[in-house]
Design a protein around this motif. Structure first.
Motif, short mmCIF file in Angstrom:
data_model
loop_
_atom_site.label_atom_id
_atom_site.label_comp_id
_atom_site.label_asym_id
_atom_site.label_seq_id
_atom_site.Cartn_x
_atom_site.Cartn_y
_atom_site.Cartn_z
N ARG A 375 1.03 -1.50 0.16
CA ARG A 375 -0.07 0.35 0.01
C ARG A 375 0.59 1.55 -0.06
NH1 ARG A 375 -3.57 -0.48 4.42
NH2 ARG A 375 -5.03 -1.08 3.00
N ALA A 376 0.86 2.16 -1.27
CA ALA A 376 1.68 3.54 -1.15
C ALA A 376 1.51 4.30 0.02
CB ALA A 376 1.39 3.40 -2.68
N ALA A 377 1.83 5.50 -0.19
CA ALA A 377 1.08 6.26 0.62
C ALA A 377 0.47 7.41 0.41
CB ALA A 377 2.64 7.81 0.80
N SER A 378 -0.14 7.58 -1.18
CA SER A 378 -1.77 7.87 -1.97
C SER A 378 -2.84 6.91 -1.58
CB SER A 378 -1.12 7.44 -3.06
OG SER A 378 -0.46 6.56 -3.39
N GLY A 379 -2.07 5.65 -0.92
CA GLY A 379 -3.54 4.74 -0.32
C GLY A 379 -3.95 3.60 -1.70
N GLU A 380 -2.83 3.53 -2.61
CA GLU A 380 -3.30 2.83 -3.71
C GLU A 380 -2.30 1.13 -3.55
OE1 GLU A 380 -1.52 2.48 -8.72
OE2 GLU A 380 -1.11 3.91 -7.36
N THR A 381 -3.22 0.34 -3.56
CA THR A 381 -2.49 -0.71 -3.57
C THR A 381 -1.85 -1.70 -4.79
OG1 THR A 381 -4.13 -1.34 -1.77
CG2 THR A 381 -3.53 -3.20 -2.44
N ALA A 415 14.98 -8.89 1.76
CA ALA A 415 15.28 -8.04 3.52
C ALA A 415 15.50 -7.16 2.99
CB ALA A 415 15.94 -8.66 4.50
N LYS A 416 16.79 -6.47 1.92
CA LYS A 416 17.52 -5.69 1.32
C LYS A 416 16.41 -4.96 0.78
CE LYS A 416 22.05 -5.79 1.24
NZ LYS A 416 23.16 -6.21 0.36
N TYR A 417 15.20 -6.17 0.01
CA TYR A 417 14.23 -5.18 -1.02
C TYR A 417 12.78 -4.25 -0.23
CZ TYR A 417 10.75 -5.30 -5.10
OH TYR A 417 9.64 -4.95 -5.91
N LYS A 418 13.08 -5.25 0.83
CA LYS A 418 11.69 -5.21 1.69
C LYS A 418 11.96 -3.86 2.51
CE LYS A 418 10.02 -8.11 4.63
NZ LYS A 418 10.10 -9.35 5.45
N HIS A 419 13.37 -3.21 2.99
CA HIS A 419 13.47 -2.36 3.57
C HIS A 419 13.30 -1.24 2.43
CE1 HIS A 419 14.84 -2.99 7.17
NE2 HIS A 419 15.77 -4.05 7.14
N TYR A 420 13.74 -1.52 1.09
CA TYR A 420 13.82 -0.23 0.26
C TYR A 420 12.60 -0.19 -0.08
CZ TYR A 420 13.65 1.07 -5.05
OH TYR A 420 13.55 1.57 -5.92
N ILE A 421 11.16 -1.20 0.12
CA ILE A 421 9.88 -0.80 -0.69
C ILE A 421 9.52 0.38 0.92
CG2 ILE A 421 7.93 -1.69 -0.24
CD1 ILE A 421 8.92 -3.75 -1.52
N LYS A 422 9.54 0.20 2.10
CA LYS A 422 9.05 0.70 3.72
C LYS A 422 9.85 2.01 3.08
CE LYS A 422 8.25 -3.30 6.35
NZ LYS A 422 8.97 -3.82 7.63
N ASP A 423 10.68 1.89 2.85
CA ASP A 423 11.97 3.85 2.70
C ASP A 423 11.57 4.52 1.61
OD1 ASP A 423 14.35 3.22 4.67
OD2 ASP A 423 15.52 2.47 3.09
N ILE A 428 3.72 -2.40 3.80
CA ILE A 428 3.50 -4.36 3.12
C ILE A 428 2.56 -4.83 4.13
CG2 ILE A 428 4.92 -6.41 2.78
CD1 ILE A 428 7.46 -5.21 2.59
N ILE A 429 1.43 -4.82 3.13
CA ILE A 429 -0.20 -5.34 4.31
C ILE A 429 0.10 -7.00 4.14
CG2 ILE A 429 -1.09 -3.86 4.08
CD1 ILE A 429 -2.31 -4.57 1.92
N ASP A 430 0.92 -7.60 3.28
CA ASP A 430 1.17 -9.01 3.03
C ASP A 430 2.08 -9.44 2.32
OD1 ASP A 430 -0.29 -11.65 3.71
OD2 ASP A 430 -0.87 -11.33 1.19
N GLU A 431 3.23 -11.13 2.70
CA GLU A 431 3.72 -10.82 2.26
C GLU A 431 4.04 -12.24 2.23
OE1 GLU A 431 8.37 -10.94 3.62
OE2 GLU A 431 6.78 -9.49 5.03
#
Length: 845
Positions: A375-381, A415-423, A428-431
Motif C-alpha cells: 500500500r503506497a502513501a497515496s493509498g493505492e494498493t 530483506a533489502k528489497y523490503k527495506h527499499y519498499i518501506k523507505d 507491506i500489508i501481506d507477503e
C-alpha cells in the motif's frame, strides 16, 4: 376448658352471634375467590405451556431415518495392494462409517453403561434419568446435569446440531425438541439402527468422529480389534472430548474409564475377572506411543495424491456431471474409497533416492519466489512479485538472477528489497516468499502393460502444501532429444518404410525453412550413419533430415495419438503472431510449450508395450459409501505403431545405454533395458526416458526458472539407482524384450544401408562396415551396397588397372562414393573415390 353445661351454652351463644357469623362469611368468600383464581391461573398456565410447546413443535424439523444419518465421512485412498495410504476429510467428515456388526459388543455396552443404561427399555426418553438429572440440577443449581438418552444425543448431533444455549428458555426449548423427536425416531427406527448411527456420529476428540476413526487415532487398529480396556477409554471421552482426551489428559480419562468399567460390572455386562484384567491394562502407555508415531507422519498430500485428487475431480465432472464444488465435497466428505495405482514399495524407493542430497551435485542452489501486497502513501494498493525483485536487484547491482548460493543469501536480498519498499513510504500489508532448492527434479514410473502410474515425484525438498506445483504432471518442459525417437524415427520406421539400417549423411545441414544450421551436440560430423547409429549417438542432423522425409505433419499426428496434450497445431496470438509445432524442429523437441513428464513417460511406455498406448491412470475405481462404483478406470489400449516398430526402436535404444549417450543409466543387473537421453541445447533441461520389461520411467532435472547448468549426468545415475532398487525389491526375474515373429536379420553395409558386398564393404579404410541388423519381414533391402566401390590400381602408373596390367602390379583399394541426392557436404571427404581413379586407366601396360 371445662365441658360443663354452663360453659357449653356460653360457647354456643358466642358462635351463633352476629359478629362470628359475619366473619365466617367473609372467610368463606375469600377462600372461594382464592381457589377460583388459583384454578384460573393453573388453567391459564397450562394453556400457555401447551401453546409454548406447540410453538416449539411447529419449528421442530420432520424426522426420518435418513435425516439422522451422518452426512460427512472420511475418504480413503488405497494403493494397488489395497493398503490405506491416505485419508481425506474436512472439519465435519473425519469419520469412517462402520456397521454395528463390526463394532465389538464391549464397546456398545461401554457407551450404554455410561451414557444411557436404560437404552434398551425406554422409548426415547428416560423419565427416571430426567427426574434424577432435575434433582441433581436443583441441588447443584445447574440445569446441565444431562439426562439425555443416546437417542436424544443422536438427534442433537445429526439433526438439530450443536448450538450455544445462553438462557434457560433456550435450553428448555432444545430439550423439548430433542425429546419430541426422540419419541418419533423410536417409532420408526430400531434400537440397533439408533445405536449404530450414534456410534458413527459421536465426537471422540482429536478431530475424530465415530468409533472407527477414534480407534485408528488412539490405538492404530480397527475398531473390531479393540480390547475391553480400550473400549472403556473411548466411551469415557464422550462427556467432554477436550477434558477427557486420553492423549492430552490421560489422568482425567483414566478416572472416567474406571467409572465406565464399574458401570459395566454393575449392569452385568462384564464379569469381575474381566473388570480386574481391564484395570491392570497399561493402556495409556500404548496411546502415548501411538500418538508419538502419528506425529511423525506427514499430513500434506504427496505429489501422487495431489495428482490423483485432480484426476478424480476431473472425471467426476466430465463423466458424472459434477460441478467443481460437488466434486471436491465428494472427495473430502463423501466417504469415498479411491483405489489408486500407486505401488507403495516403488513410491518409497523413488522418494528415498530423489530426496537424498548425496545424490545431487554439491553446488546445490536456491531459487526465490515471492509476492508482496503493498500500500503506497497515496493509498493505492499494488502487488509485487519476484519480477519486481529482480528489477530491483539489477538496478542496485545485487545480481542478475533469482538463483542464490543458499537460503541465507536469498533471505538477505529479500530483506533489502523490503527495506527499499518501506523507505519509499509504502507499507507491506501481506507477503509470501518461498526459497526452493535447485536444481529440481520430476519422475514418473508406469507399468507399461496397463498404463498404471506406480509412482510420482513432483519435486525434491520438503513439500509444505497440498495441490502445489507438481513438476511431474503440470510443469511443461522442452523434451530435447527424447523427442527424436517419437517424432522422427518412430513414424519413419512405422509408416515411411525406413529401417534401422536406413542411412543419412551426418554433414553440415540447414533447416528447410531457413538458413539456420542444425548443430549436433558433439563437434564435427560422423558422415554416413544408420538410424540405429543416429539413435545411439543422438545425432541431431540425421533426426532433422529424417523428419523432413517423414514430414512434420505426419510426425505431429503420431505425437497426438501418443497422448501429448500440450502440442500446438496453430495458435494465433493477439499481436498477430502464429505459433505451430508442425515444424522440422519438432524432431529435436523444439516445442511452443514443451511436454509434461507423465505424458512423455506414457509415450515411451507405448514402445515398451509393443506399440500399444495406454492413457496414464492414477486410479482403478472410485466407490461411494454404499459400495456403488462411481468411476471405473479400466485400461483402454490403442495401437499406435506396429509391434515390429516398437521392437526395432527398443533394440536401438538398448544400444543407447550399452554404448551410447545413456551409458550412465546402465543397470547393475543383466535385466534388459532401453532408453533415450535428452538435453536441450541451452542446458536448461536434462531428461532420461527408459524402460525394462516391467516398468517405464522418465526423469527430468533442471532449474525452475531456466538456468544453464551441468547436471554431471546425475539424472541418468538417479534413474539407474531407482530401477536397480526396484528390480531388487520386487525380485523381478531377468528377461529380455519379446521379439515379434515377423522380425528377421540380414547383413548390410552400414554406409549404405543395403546388402553388404563381401570383400568390399568389409575392406573400408575406416574398418569393417558389414553389420547384422534387425528388419521387419519384407523390408530387408534387395539392392547391394552402392556406397563402397572397389578399384584395382596399377602400382606403376597409379591409375586404374586394365586387363593387361600384371596381377603382381595391381593393388585393390576400397573407397566411398557420393550418394545421389545427398544433402550437404559429405563428412568423410578424404575417403571419397578420387577423380583420377574414376576414368583414367593405366597407359603403360
Amino acid at each position: 376448658m371445662k365441658y360443663t353445661k354452663q360453659n357449653i351454652e356460653k360457647q354456643r351463644k358466642v358462635l351463633s352471634s352476629d359478629k362470628v357469623r359475619k366473619n365466617s362469611s367473609v372467610s368463606l368468600f375469600l377462600f372461594k375467590y382464592v381457589f377460583i383464581v388459583s384454578i384460573i391461573l393453573i388453567v391459564a398456565g397450562l394453556g400457555l405451556g401447551v401453546g409454548f410447546v406447540r410453538g416449539i413443535l411447529k419449528t421442530t424439523p420432520q424426522i426420518t431415518k435418513n435425516s439422522v444419518h451422518s452426512k460427512g465421512y472420511i475418504t480413503t485412498i488405497y494403493d494397488n495392494k489395497g493398503q490405506t495410504i491416505k485419508t481425506l476429510s474436512n472439519h465435519d467428515s473425519n469419520r469412517i462409517y462402520t456397521p454395528l456388526s463390526s463394532i465389538p459388543k464391549d464397546l456398545q455396552h461401554a457407551f450404554i453403561a455410561i451414557e444411557d443404561e436404560r437404552f434398551y427399555s425406554h422409548n426415547g426418553i428416560d423419565l427416571y434419568g430426567i427426574i434424577r438429572a432435575t434433582f441433581l440440577g436443583i441441588r447443584n443449581q445447574s440445569l446441565s446435569q444431562g439426562g439425555s438418552t443416546i437417542t436424544q444425543q443422536l438427534i442433537k448431533n445429526n439433526l438439530l446440531g450443536i448450538q450455544p444455549e445462553k438462557t434457560m428458555m433456550e435450553r428448555l426449548e432444545r430439550k423439548i425438541k430433542e425429546q419430541s423427536l426422540a419419541l418419533e425416531l423410536e417409532k420408526i427406527a430400531s434400537k440397533k439402527y439408533i445405536l449404530e448411527e450414534y456410534l458413527n456420529a459421536i465426537n471422540l476428540g482429536e478431530g475424530t468422529l465415530g468409533v472407527q476413526t477414534a480407534s485408528q487415532k488412539y490405538f492404530n487398529k480397527d475398531v473390531s480389534d479393540l480390547t475391553l480396556s480400550e473400549c472403556a477409554v473411548l466411551a469415557g471421552i464422550t462427556k467432554n472430548p477436550t477434558r477427557l482426551d486420553p492423549i492430552t489428559h490421560p489422568e482425567s480419562n483414566a478416572s472416567r474409564r474406571l467409572l465406565v468399567l464399574q458401570n459395566m460390572l454393575d449392569q452385568h455386562y462384564i464379569t469381575k475377572s474381566q473388570y480386574r484384567e481391564a484395570l491392570r491394562d497399561d493402556v495409556y502407555t500404548r496411546i502415548q506411543k501411538n500418538a508419538a508415531a502419528s506425529t511423525t507422519k506427514k499430513n500434506t498430500n504427496s505429489y501422487f495424491e495431489d495428482a490423483l485428487i485432480l484426476q478424480v475431480v476431473k472425471d467426476l465432472k466430465s463423466k458424472l456431471g459434477y460441478d467443481e464444488t460437488k466434486a471436491y465435497s465428494a472427495i473430502y466428505s463423501g466417504g469415498l474409497k479411491i483405489y489408486s495405482t500407486q505401488d507403495t514399495a516403488i513410491q518409497n524407493i523413488a522418494d528415498s533416492i530423489t530426496s537424498n542430497p548425496a545424490n545431487y551435485p554439491k553446488a546445490t542452489k536456491v531459487a526465490l519466489t515471492c509476492s508482496f501486497t503493498v500500500r503506497a502513501a497515496s493509498g493505492e494498493t499494488n502487488t509485487y512479485t519476484e519480477h519486481n525483485l529482480l528489477h530491483y536487484m539489477k538496478t542496485h547491482k545485487l545480481g542478475n538472477s533469482l538463483v542464490f548460493q543458499n537460503a541465507s543469501d536469498a533471505k538477505e536480498t529479500l530483506a533489502k528489497y523490503k527495506h527499499y519498499i518501506k523507505d519509499k513510504g509504502a507499507m507491506i500489508i501481506d507477503e509470501t516468499s518461498q526459497p526452493t532448492i535447485q536444481p529440481q527434479i520430476s519422475l514418473t514410473i508406469m507399468n507399461q502393460s496397463n498404463g498404471s502410474v506406480e509412482a510420482l515425484v513432483g519435486g525434491r525438498d520438503l513439500k509444505t502444501s497440498d495441490l502445489s506445483l507438481n513438476r511431474a504432471t503440470t510443469s511443461t518442459r522442452q523434451p530435447g532429444s527424447t523427442f527424436k525417437i517419437l517424432s522422427a524415427f518412430l513414424p519413419a520406421l512405422d509408416k515411411n518404410h525406413m529401417t534401422l539400417g536406413t542411412v543419412y549423411d551426418d554433414a553440415p545441414y540447414n533447416y528447410n525453412d531457413s538458413n539456420r544450421p542444425v548443430h549436433n551436440y558433439y563437434k564435427g560430423y560422423k558422415g554416413y550413419s544408420t538410424i540405429r547409429e543416429a539413435i545411439t549417438q543422438s545425432m541431431n542432423i540425421v533426426a532433422a533430415k529424417t523428419i523432413s522425409d517423414v514430414t512434420p505433419k505426419t510426425s505431429f499426428d503420431y505425437l497426438t495419438k501418443l497422448g501429448f496434450s500440450t502440442l500446438v497445431s496453430n495458435e494465433f496470438t493477439s499481436n498477430g503472431n502464429v505459433y505451430t509445432d508442425i515444424t522440422q524442429s519438432l524432431a529435436l523437441g523444439g516445442l511452443t510449450y514443451g511436454v509434461t513428464n507423465m505424458e512423455l513417460t506414457a509415450a515411451y511406455a507405448s514402445i515398451a508395450n509393443g506399440g500399444m498406448y495406454n492413457k496414464p491412470v492414477l486410479y482403478t475405481k472410485v466407490v461411494d459409501q454404499n459400495g456403488n462404483v462411481l468411476l471405473s478406470n479400466k485400461p483402454t489400449k490403442k495401437r499406435i505403431m506396429k509391434s515390429s516398430t516398437a521392437f526395432l526402436l527398443t533394440d536401438a535404444m538398448k544400444d543407447v545405454i550399452a554404448k551410447g549417450t545413456g551409458k550412465d543409466a546402465k543397470l547393475s543387473s543383466p535385466m534388459a533395458v532401453a532408453g533415450k537421453t535428452g538435453t536441450t541445447s541451452n542446458n536448461y533441461d536434462y531428461w532420461f526416458s527408459g524402460y525394462t520389461p516391467y516398468h517405464t520411467a522418465s526423469i527430468w532435472m533442471g532449474y525452475d526458472n531456466n538456468t544453464n547448468f551441468n547436471s554431471e549426468n546425475t539424472h541418468k545415475k538417479l534413474w539407474a539407482k531407482i530401477m536397480n532398487q526396484i528390480i531388487q525389491t520386487k525380485s523381478e526375474k531377468t528377461k529380455n524384450f519379446s521379439k515379434p515373429s515377423n522380425i528377421v536379420k540380414a547383413k548390410i553395409c552400414k554406409e549404405s544401408g543395403k546388402l553388404a558386398i563381401k570383400g568390399v564393404c568389409d575392406h573400408d579404410p575406416r574398418g569393417n562396415c558389414i553389420i547384422t541388423e534387425y528388419f521387419e519381414k519384407g523390408t530387408v533391402p534387395k539392392q547391394t551396397c552402392d556406397t563402397h566401390v572397389a578399384v584395382e590400381i596399377c602400382k606403376k602408373t597409379d591409375k586404374l588397372a586394365n586387363k593387361k596390367c600384371p596381377k603382381s602390379e595391381r593393388i585393390k583399394k576400397v573407397y566411398i562414393v557420393r550418394k545421389n541426392g545427398s544433402h550437404g557436404k559429405t563428412a568423410d571427404t578424404k575417403f571419397l573415390l578420387p577423380k583420377k581413379y574414376q576414368s583414367n586407366s593405366c597407359t603403360m601396360h
